[in-house]
Write a protein that holds these residues in place. Structure first.
Motif, PDB file in Angstrom:
ATOM      1  N   THR A 167      31.393  36.925  34.877  1.00 25.11           N
ATOM      2  CA  THR A 167      32.682  37.619  34.821  1.00 25.11           C
ATOM      3  C   THR A 167      32.652  38.999  35.471  1.00 25.11           C
ATOM      4  O   THR A 167      33.697  39.497  35.875  1.00 25.11           O
ATOM      5  CB  THR A 167      33.154  37.778  33.365  1.00 25.11           C
ATOM      6  OG1 THR A 167      32.153  38.494  32.631  1.00 25.11           O
ATOM      7  CG2 THR A 167      33.399  36.426  32.716  1.00 25.11           C
ATOM      8  N   ILE A 189      34.668  42.580  39.327  1.00 25.09           N
ATOM      9  CA  ILE A 189      35.262  41.809  38.237  1.00 25.09           C
ATOM     10  C   ILE A 189      35.679  40.463  38.819  1.00 25.09           C
ATOM     11  O   ILE A 189      36.451  40.406  39.772  1.00 25.09           O
ATOM     12  CB  ILE A 189      36.467  42.539  37.624  1.00 25.09           C
ATOM     13  CG1 ILE A 189      36.035  43.905  37.109  1.00 25.09           C
ATOM     14  CG2 ILE A 189      37.090  41.706  36.513  1.00 25.09           C
ATOM     15  CD1 ILE A 189      37.173  44.816  36.718  1.00 25.09           C
ATOM     16  N   ASP A 201      37.485  36.841  38.355  1.00 26.39           N
ATOM     17  CA  ASP A 201      38.429  36.114  37.513  1.00 26.39           C
ATOM     18  C   ASP A 201      38.037  34.633  37.400  1.00 26.39           C
ATOM     19  O   ASP A 201      37.048  34.191  37.978  1.00 26.39           O
ATOM     20  CB  ASP A 201      39.872  36.296  37.993  1.00 26.39           C
ATOM     21  CG  ASP A 201      40.180  35.607  39.306  1.00 26.39           C
ATOM     22  OD1 ASP A 201      39.383  34.775  39.783  1.00 26.39           O
ATOM     23  OD2 ASP A 201      41.255  35.890  39.873  1.00 26.39           O
ATOM     24  N   LYS A 202      38.823  33.876  36.658  1.00 31.31           N
ATOM     25  CA  LYS A 202      38.510  32.460  36.403  1.00 31.31           C
ATOM     26  C   LYS A 202      38.526  31.606  37.659  1.00 31.31           C
ATOM     27  O   LYS A 202      37.905  30.556  37.714  1.00 31.31           O
ATOM     28  CB  LYS A 202      39.476  31.894  35.368  1.00 31.31           C
ATOM     29  CG  LYS A 202      39.269  32.497  34.001  1.00 31.31           C
ATOM     30  CD  LYS A 202      40.243  31.956  32.985  1.00 31.31           C
ATOM     31  CE  LYS A 202      40.005  32.651  31.656  1.00 31.31           C
ATOM     32  NZ  LYS A 202      40.927  32.228  30.623  1.00 31.31           N
ATOM     33  N   ASP A 203      39.242  32.066  38.686  1.00 33.09           N
ATOM     34  CA  ASP A 203      39.301  31.331  39.955  1.00 33.09           C
ATOM     35  C   ASP A 203      38.213  31.768  40.929  1.00 33.09           C
ATOM     36  O   ASP A 203      38.187  31.311  42.071  1.00 33.09           O
ATOM     37  CB  ASP A 203      40.677  31.520  40.609  1.00 33.09           C
ATOM     38  CG  ASP A 203      41.801  30.956  39.751  1.00 33.09           C
ATOM     39  OD1 ASP A 203      41.570  29.931  39.074  1.00 33.09           O
ATOM     40  OD2 ASP A 203      42.897  31.552  39.747  1.00 33.09           O
ATOM     41  N   LYS A 244      37.915  34.813  42.129  1.00 36.43           N
ATOM     42  CA  LYS A 244      38.375  35.929  42.961  1.00 36.43           C
ATOM     43  C   LYS A 244      37.802  37.234  42.418  1.00 36.43           C
ATOM     44  O   LYS A 244      37.739  37.435  41.209  1.00 36.43           O
ATOM     45  CB  LYS A 244      39.893  35.984  42.991  1.00 36.43           C
ATOM     46  CG  LYS A 244      40.518  34.774  43.658  1.00 36.43           C
ATOM     47  CD  LYS A 244      42.023  34.859  43.621  1.00 36.43           C
ATOM     48  CE  LYS A 244      42.639  33.611  44.230  1.00 36.43           C
ATOM     49  NZ  LYS A 244      44.086  33.595  44.049  1.00 36.43           N
ATOM     50  N   SER A 304      37.661  41.435  42.170  1.00 35.97           N
ATOM     51  CA  SER A 304      38.264  42.761  42.279  1.00 35.97           C
ATOM     52  C   SER A 304      37.125  43.766  42.162  1.00 35.97           C
ATOM     53  O   SER A 304      36.188  43.569  41.390  1.00 35.97           O
ATOM     54  CB  SER A 304      39.274  42.995  41.161  1.00 35.97           C
ATOM     55  OG  SER A 304      40.343  42.084  41.250  1.00 35.97           O
ATOM     56  N   THR A 319      42.001  45.032  44.211  1.00 33.13           N
ATOM     57  CA  THR A 319      42.125  43.805  43.437  1.00 33.13           C
ATOM     58  C   THR A 319      41.995  42.583  44.349  1.00 33.13           C
ATOM     59  O   THR A 319      42.120  42.686  45.566  1.00 33.13           O
ATOM     60  CB  THR A 319      43.468  43.739  42.687  1.00 33.13           C
ATOM     61  OG1 THR A 319      44.519  43.676  43.642  1.00 33.13           O
ATOM     62  CG2 THR A 319      43.645  44.937  41.772  1.00 33.13           C
ATOM     63  N   ASN A 362      42.764  45.803  27.539  1.00 29.46           N
ATOM     64  CA  ASN A 362      42.891  45.541  28.980  1.00 29.46           C
ATOM     65  C   ASN A 362      43.997  46.385  29.616  1.00 29.46           C
ATOM     66  O   ASN A 362      44.863  45.875  30.314  1.00 29.46           O
ATOM     67  CB  ASN A 362      43.124  44.052  29.247  1.00 29.46           C
ATOM     68  CG  ASN A 362      41.940  43.216  28.822  1.00 29.46           C
ATOM     69  OD1 ASN A 362      40.802  43.634  28.981  1.00 29.46           O
ATOM     70  ND2 ASN A 362      42.213  42.052  28.276  1.00 29.46           N
ATOM     71  N   GLN A 390      45.679  45.341  33.047  1.00 29.04           N
ATOM     72  CA  GLN A 390      44.506  45.178  33.909  1.00 29.04           C
ATOM     73  C   GLN A 390      44.823  44.439  35.208  1.00 29.04           C
ATOM     74  O   GLN A 390      44.218  44.695  36.239  1.00 29.04           O
ATOM     75  CB  GLN A 390      43.436  44.433  33.113  1.00 29.04           C
ATOM     76  CG  GLN A 390      42.137  44.241  33.808  1.00 29.04           C
ATOM     77  CD  GLN A 390      41.115  43.680  32.866  1.00 29.04           C
ATOM     78  OE1 GLN A 390      40.772  44.300  31.878  1.00 29.04           O
ATOM     79  NE2 GLN A 390      40.631  42.491  33.158  1.00 29.04           N
ATOM     80  N   ASP A 391      45.798  43.535  35.188  1.00 21.09           N
ATOM     81  CA  ASP A 391      46.153  42.754  36.372  1.00 21.09           C
ATOM     82  C   ASP A 391      47.228  43.419  37.231  1.00 21.09           C
ATOM     83  O   ASP A 391      47.634  42.866  38.246  1.00 21.09           O
ATOM     84  CB  ASP A 391      46.647  41.363  35.949  1.00 21.09           C
ATOM     85  CG  ASP A 391      45.607  40.605  35.157  1.00 21.09           C
ATOM     86  OD1 ASP A 391      44.404  40.793  35.436  1.00 21.09           O
ATOM     87  OD2 ASP A 391      45.975  39.839  34.263  1.00 21.09           O
TER      88      ASP A 391
END
Length: 178
Positions: free
Chosen positions: A52, A81, A83-85, A87, A89, A115, A133, A160-161
């Motif tokens: 992660t 960082i 993400d689940k996919d 990708k 940042s 990001t 977050n 956070q996003d």
């Protein structure tokens, strides 16, 4: 004879032992000193076996033995960082401090966030509350969104996003389709 030998051995042990406190006191850690330091750190965080985040830093000082413990990154951080996919940042700063009790990270000096969706944020100082977050600052910042929108302001708070962004006293350029 055996009793005399055991007695002589015990007496020798008793008198040959001396206090080494003068030697061990040299190893006491000063009140202001960190309890640990690490150099050239490349730390990987996982959640349920999935990578992660990756934290890279030249130096970490650990003060978690204090009543309000923290870890200091005096030479800055680079945090990827993921993400689940998959990708990534990237967060960079010249200095950072992590407060263990609150989960708050204070990043200072050339804070730069890129990001995965190409949002770019630059600030002098930025706080990241990991427990909720949420990212925020009262310092000037500049953001460039993927569509080219530029925003400069004196403070913001966001999730956070960056799907929720509350900006204060801002100026910018926004592209609007007619």
């Amino acid at each position: 004879m055996l009793l005399n030998f055991v007695t002589a051995f015990a007496v020798t042990l008793f008198f040959s032992c001396q206090s080494n406190t003068s030697k061990t006191n040299n190893y006491n850690i000063g009140e202001d000193a960190p309890i640990a330091e690490a150099f050239e750190v490349n730390l990987k965080y996982t959640d349920s076996g999935r990578l992660t985040a990756i934290l890279k830093t030249a130096k970490v000082k650990d003060y978690t033995n204090r009543s309000f413990g923290f870890q200091e990154f005096p030479e800055g951080i680079v945090l990827d960082i993921i993400d689940k996919d998959g990708k990534v940042s990237v967060v960079r700063s010249d200095y950072a401090i992590f407060y263990k009790e609150t989960g708050l990270i204070d990043m200072r000096g050339n804070v730069d966030i890129k990001t995965a969706d190409s949002t770019h944020l630059m600030a002098r100082q930025l706080y990241w509350d990991q427990s909720i977050n949420w990212i925020f600052t009262d310092q000037p910042y500049k953001s460039i969104l993927p569509d080219g929108t530029v925003n400069e302001a004196d403070g913001f708070d966001a999730n956070q996003d960056f799907t929720i962004l509350n900006s204060r006293i801002n100026e910018g350029i926004m592209f609007i389709e007619e």
